[in-house]
Design a protein around this motif. Structure first.
Motif, PDB file in Angstrom:
ATOM      1  N   HIS A  46       0.854  -1.197   0.000  1.00 25.16           N
ATOM      2  CA  HIS A  46       0.000   0.000   0.000  1.00 25.16           C
ATOM      3  C   HIS A  46       0.893   1.253   0.000  1.00 25.16           C
ATOM      4  O   HIS A  46       1.825   1.357   0.804  1.00 25.16           O
ATOM      5  N   PRO A  47       0.652   2.214  -0.890  1.00 26.66           N
ATOM      6  CA  PRO A  47       1.561   3.360  -1.026  1.00 26.66           C
ATOM      7  C   PRO A  47       1.794   4.128   0.272  1.00 26.66           C
ATOM      8  O   PRO A  47       2.932   4.526   0.565  1.00 26.66           O
ATOM      9  N   HIS A  48       0.740   4.358   1.053  1.00 28.55           N
ATOM     10  CA  HIS A  48       0.908   5.092   2.308  1.00 28.55           C
ATOM     11  C   HIS A  48       1.769   4.297   3.276  1.00 28.55           C
ATOM     12  O   HIS A  48       2.635   4.863   3.975  1.00 28.55           O
ATOM     13  N   GLY A 262       8.316  -6.987  29.508  1.00 30.57           N
ATOM     14  CA  GLY A 262       9.451  -6.384  28.818  1.00 30.57           C
ATOM     15  C   GLY A 262       9.652  -6.982  27.443  1.00 30.57           C
ATOM     16  O   GLY A 262       9.159  -8.065  27.135  1.00 30.57           O
ATOM     17  N   THR A 263      10.386  -6.250  26.591  1.00 27.96           N
ATOM     18  CA  THR A 263      10.656  -6.707  25.224  1.00 27.96           C
ATOM     19  C   THR A 263      11.836  -5.924  24.665  1.00 27.96           C
ATOM     20  O   THR A 263      12.039  -4.768  25.012  1.00 27.96           O
ATOM     21  N   THR A 264      12.625  -6.564  23.821  1.00 29.72           N
ATOM     22  CA  THR A 264      13.719  -5.856  23.144  1.00 29.72           C
ATOM     23  C   THR A 264      13.225  -5.173  21.877  1.00 29.72           C
ATOM     24  O   THR A 264      13.403  -3.976  21.689  1.00 29.72           O
ATOM     25  N   PHE A 265      12.603  -5.938  21.003  1.00 32.81           N
ATOM     26  CA  PHE A 265      12.221  -5.401  19.694  1.00 32.81           C
ATOM     27  C   PHE A 265      10.841  -4.766  19.680  1.00 32.81           C
ATOM     28  O   PHE A 265      10.512  -3.996  18.771  1.00 32.81           O
ATOM     29  N   GLY A 266       9.988  -5.095  20.638  1.00 31.65           N
ATOM     30  CA  GLY A 266       8.625  -4.597  20.641  1.00 31.65           C
ATOM     31  C   GLY A 266       8.553  -3.083  20.680  1.00 31.65           C
ATOM     32  O   GLY A 266       9.230  -2.436  21.476  1.00 31.65           O
ATOM     33  N   GLY A 267       7.724  -2.524  19.809  1.00 36.07           N
ATOM     34  CA  GLY A 267       7.540  -1.074  19.795  1.00 36.07           C
ATOM     35  C   GLY A 267       8.689  -0.313  19.183  1.00 36.07           C
ATOM     36  O   GLY A 267       8.850   0.891  19.440  1.00 36.07           O
ATOM     37  N   ASN A 268       9.503  -0.973  18.346  1.00 34.78           N
ATOM     38  CA  ASN A 268      10.613  -0.242  17.710  1.00 34.78           C
ATOM     39  C   ASN A 268      10.071   0.764  16.690  1.00 34.78           C
ATOM     40  O   ASN A 268       8.901   0.739  16.325  1.00 34.78           O
ATOM     41  N   HIS A 269      10.919   1.644  16.247  1.00 40.72           N
ATOM     42  CA  HIS A 269      10.496   2.760  15.401  1.00 40.72           C
ATOM     43  C   HIS A 269       9.820   2.287  14.112  1.00 40.72           C
ATOM     44  O   HIS A 269       8.770   2.819  13.711  1.00 40.72           O
ATOM     45  N   LEU A 270      10.409   1.293  13.444  1.00 37.44           N
ATOM     46  CA  LEU A 270       9.830   0.815  12.189  1.00 37.44           C
ATOM     47  C   LEU A 270       8.490   0.138  12.417  1.00 37.44           C
ATOM     48  O   LEU A 270       7.546   0.322  11.631  1.00 37.44           O
ATOM     49  N   ALA A 271       8.396  -0.656  13.479  1.00 43.78           N
ATOM     50  CA  ALA A 271       7.137  -1.336  13.781  1.00 43.78           C
ATOM     51  C   ALA A 271       6.027  -0.327  14.048  1.00 43.78           C
ATOM     52  O   ALA A 271       4.890  -0.501  13.593  1.00 43.78           O
ATOM     53  N   CYS A 272       6.345   0.714  14.784  1.00 48.24           N
ATOM     54  CA  CYS A 272       5.332   1.736  15.080  1.00 48.24           C
ATOM     55  C   CYS A 272       4.916   2.486  13.819  1.00 48.24           C
ATOM     56  O   CYS A 272       3.737   2.825  13.651  1.00 48.24           O
ATOM     57  N   ALA A 273       5.874   2.757  12.939  1.00 46.34           N
ATOM     58  CA  ALA A 273       5.538   3.420  11.671  1.00 46.34           C
ATOM     59  C   ALA A 273       4.576   2.545  10.867  1.00 46.34           C
ATOM     60  O   ALA A 273       3.587   3.042  10.302  1.00 46.34           O
ATOM     61  N   ALA A 274       4.839   1.238  10.823  1.00 51.10           N
ATOM     62  CA  ALA A 274       3.952   0.312  10.124  1.00 51.10           C
ATOM     63  C   ALA A 274       2.574   0.289  10.775  1.00 51.10           C
ATOM     64  O   ALA A 274       1.541   0.345  10.091  1.00 51.10           O
ATOM     65  N   GLY A 275       2.547   0.210  12.099  1.00 48.25           N
ATOM     66  CA  GLY A 275       1.280   0.165  12.824  1.00 48.25           C
ATOM     67  C   GLY A 275       0.456   1.424  12.638  1.00 48.25           C
ATOM     68  O   GLY A 275      -0.771   1.359  12.486  1.00 48.25           O
ATOM     69  N   LEU A 276       1.104   2.568  12.646  1.00 48.38           N
ATOM     70  CA  LEU A 276       0.399   3.828  12.419  1.00 48.38           C
ATOM     71  C   LEU A 276      -0.162   3.897  11.003  1.00 48.38           C
ATOM     72  O   LEU A 276      -1.295   4.344  10.798  1.00 48.38           O
ATOM     73  N   ALA A 277       0.621   3.452  10.019  1.00 49.36           N
ATOM     74  CA  ALA A 277       0.147   3.469   8.633  1.00 49.36           C
ATOM     75  C   ALA A 277      -1.123   2.636   8.487  1.00 49.36           C
ATOM     76  O   ALA A 277      -2.084   3.055   7.834  1.00 49.36           O
ATOM     77  N   VAL A 278      -1.151   1.464   9.099  1.00 50.37           N
ATOM     78  CA  VAL A 278      -2.323   0.592   9.010  1.00 50.37           C
ATOM     79  C   VAL A 278      -3.552   1.269   9.600  1.00 50.37           C
ATOM     80  O   VAL A 278      -4.625   1.306   8.984  1.00 50.37           O
ATOM     81  N   LEU A 279      -3.418   1.823  10.794  1.00 50.31           N
ATOM     82  CA  LEU A 279      -4.565   2.472  11.446  1.00 50.31           C
ATOM     83  C   LEU A 279      -5.027   3.694  10.660  1.00 50.31           C
ATOM     84  O   LEU A 279      -6.233   3.965  10.562  1.00 50.31           O
ATOM     85  N   GLU A 280      -4.083   4.444  10.107  1.00 50.43           N
ATOM     86  CA  GLU A 280      -4.444   5.626   9.322  1.00 50.43           C
ATOM     87  C   GLU A 280      -5.256   5.236   8.085  1.00 50.43           C
ATOM     88  O   GLU A 280      -6.245   5.900   7.748  1.00 50.43           O
ATOM     89  N   VAL A 281      -4.865   4.142   7.434  1.00 43.58           N
ATOM     90  CA  VAL A 281      -5.597   3.695   6.247  1.00 43.58           C
ATOM     91  C   VAL A 281      -6.957   3.120   6.637  1.00 43.58           C
ATOM     92  O   VAL A 281      -7.969   3.384   5.973  1.00 43.58           O
ATOM     93  N   ILE A 282      -7.010   2.336   7.713  1.00 42.76           N
ATOM     94  CA  ILE A 282      -8.294   1.798   8.184  1.00 42.76           C
ATOM     95  C   ILE A 282      -9.280   2.926   8.446  1.00 42.76           C
ATOM     96  O   ILE A 282     -10.447   2.864   8.037  1.00 42.76           O
ATOM     97  N   GLU A 283      -8.801   3.980   9.109  1.00 44.57           N
ATOM     98  CA  GLU A 283      -9.679   5.099   9.452  1.00 44.57           C
ATOM     99  C   GLU A 283     -10.039   5.924   8.220  1.00 44.57           C
ATOM    100  O   GLU A 283     -11.213   6.227   7.991  1.00 44.57           O
ATOM    101  N   ARG A 284      -9.040   6.271   7.433  1.00 46.53           N
ATOM    102  CA  ARG A 284      -9.252   7.152   6.279  1.00 46.53           C
ATOM    103  C   ARG A 284     -10.166   6.525   5.229  1.00 46.53           C
ATOM    104  O   ARG A 284     -11.021   7.193   4.647  1.00 46.53           O
TER     105      ARG A 284
END
Length: 376
Positions: A46-48, A262-284
């Protein structure tokens, strides 16, 4: 070194994808109605989504949870808004199994108890405690076995009440719609009974929304159809559209403490960017509404086939229960019509497409399904 051979593999090499279509290395086009186990929520590439991750990668891809990561707070705020659970708390991890593992652990921290109620045909993951609450002895190693899990019949309120009478229950974990179990839909009254008994006994209601949630049923969580709030929602598959990310949404009644999770990789910058993109598209793009409309259309059309035993599901999580003599259907759809679907034993075809599936693509499937049944 060779790969550890644990997956039965289709001889297809997918090299490109766009929306609900994927292409193999020979240029053959396939309609993807499975999304890699409900992972592809907003369509391939998805482009976004691509831009969100690419932009973030040019800044920073990872740092640990020992520093501030504003993207985590943005993701929590957006998830609270889109899901309608704005007063809940978010813990980020990497997978559905890890989400369920942490949810069960958190419930036990909360009330100091050990007993967990799960259900026949449940699938909650492959890690230690997640697989212990999964009803499949073949994937439970001896080290995973525990007497702390009580498996109950599906939709059996009397058995549920008796289990609470006989045990000090820490938590109840349930998929409101079982995926691996064959798209078995929980009665709304059954979910409400779980909520009531958990309230009466200070137990924790864990809604496993890893496959059936994240806008797939037309509501954000499948449990929302019962008009209740779970104490913990677990999520992963559709959360990152292919990027590994999981999370648990936690009721405000459960208080955090340093070191509890606790977690090492959980919530890393790239994962959050992906998660935000998904929610933004679902909403939009109003994808919850699209899932309800296109999924509802598919379900009603599938119910018209005489050879189909039963059609189960809500929105875009659909199970087509077929008689034994039609065991070829999934294979024929893939190799003769180039359509990816999933399966559940003994003979259920599972549809878990992207939430922005079009009616035209739904019709393409229905045409192929009609042909397959006529030739079977």
């Amino acid at each position: 070194m060779k790969l550890f051979d644990v997956y039965p593999i289709n001889p297809i090499n997918i090299v490109k994808g766009a929306g609900s279509l994927v292409y193999d290395d020979k240029g053959t086009e396939y309609l993807d109605l499975y999304g890699g186990h409900a992972v592809i929520s907003i369509g391939h590439t998805h482009p976004h989504y691509v831009k969100r991750i690419e932009d973030q990668l040019h800044q920073i891809g990872f740092y640990s949870n020992s520093v501030e990561i504003p993207l985590q707070k943005q993701l929590a705020e957006k998830l609270g808004h889109v899901s309608g659970k704005e007063d809940y708390q978010l813990f980020l991890c990497n997978s559905g199994a890890e989400a369920n593992e942490n949810a069960l652990k958190l419930a036990s921290f909360y009330n100091g108890r050990k007993k967990i109620i799960a259900f026949k045909k449940a699938f909650h993951g492959r890690t230690s405690l997640a697989v212990a609450v999964t009803d499949n002895p073949k994937i439970v190693a001896p080290v995973n076995e525990t007497d702390n899990v009580i498996f109950l019949p599906w939709n059996d309120e009397a058995a549920l009440e008796q289990a609470f009478k006989d045990n000090e229950v820490s938590s109840v974990i349930i998929e409101s719609i079982q995926g691996v179990g064959g798209i078995q839909v929980a009665e709304l009254s059954f979910l409400q009974k779980i909520r009531s008994l958990c309230d009466q006994n200070n137990a924790v209601f864990i809604a496993d929304e890893v496959q059936c949630g994240y806008a797939r049923t037309g509501r954000f969580y499948a449990a929302d159809h019962a008009g209740l709030n779970a104490d913990i929602y677990t999520m992963a598959k559709g959360m990152g559209n292919g990027f590994p990310i999981g999370g648990i949404s936690i009721s405000p009644k459960i208080q955090p403490a340093y070191g509890m999770l606790g977690t090492t990789f959980g919530g890393n910058h790239l994962a959050c960017a992906a998660g935000l993109a998904v929610l933004e598209v679902i909403e939009r793009d109003n994808l919850m509404q699209n899932a309800a409309e296109v999924g509802g259309y598919l379900i009603e059309e599938l119910k018209k086939f005489d050879k189909v035993k039963e059609v189960r599901g809500k929105g875009l999580i659909i199970g087509i229960d077929l008689p034994e003599e039609l065991g070829n259907v999934k294979k024929d759809l893939l190799f003769k019509h180039h359509i990816f679907t999933g399966e559940a034993k003994p003979n259920v075809v599972r549809l878990l497409p992207a939430l922005n599936l079009t009616k035209a693509h739904a019709d393409r499937f229905l045409e192929a399904f009609t042909t397959t049944l006529k030739n079977s």
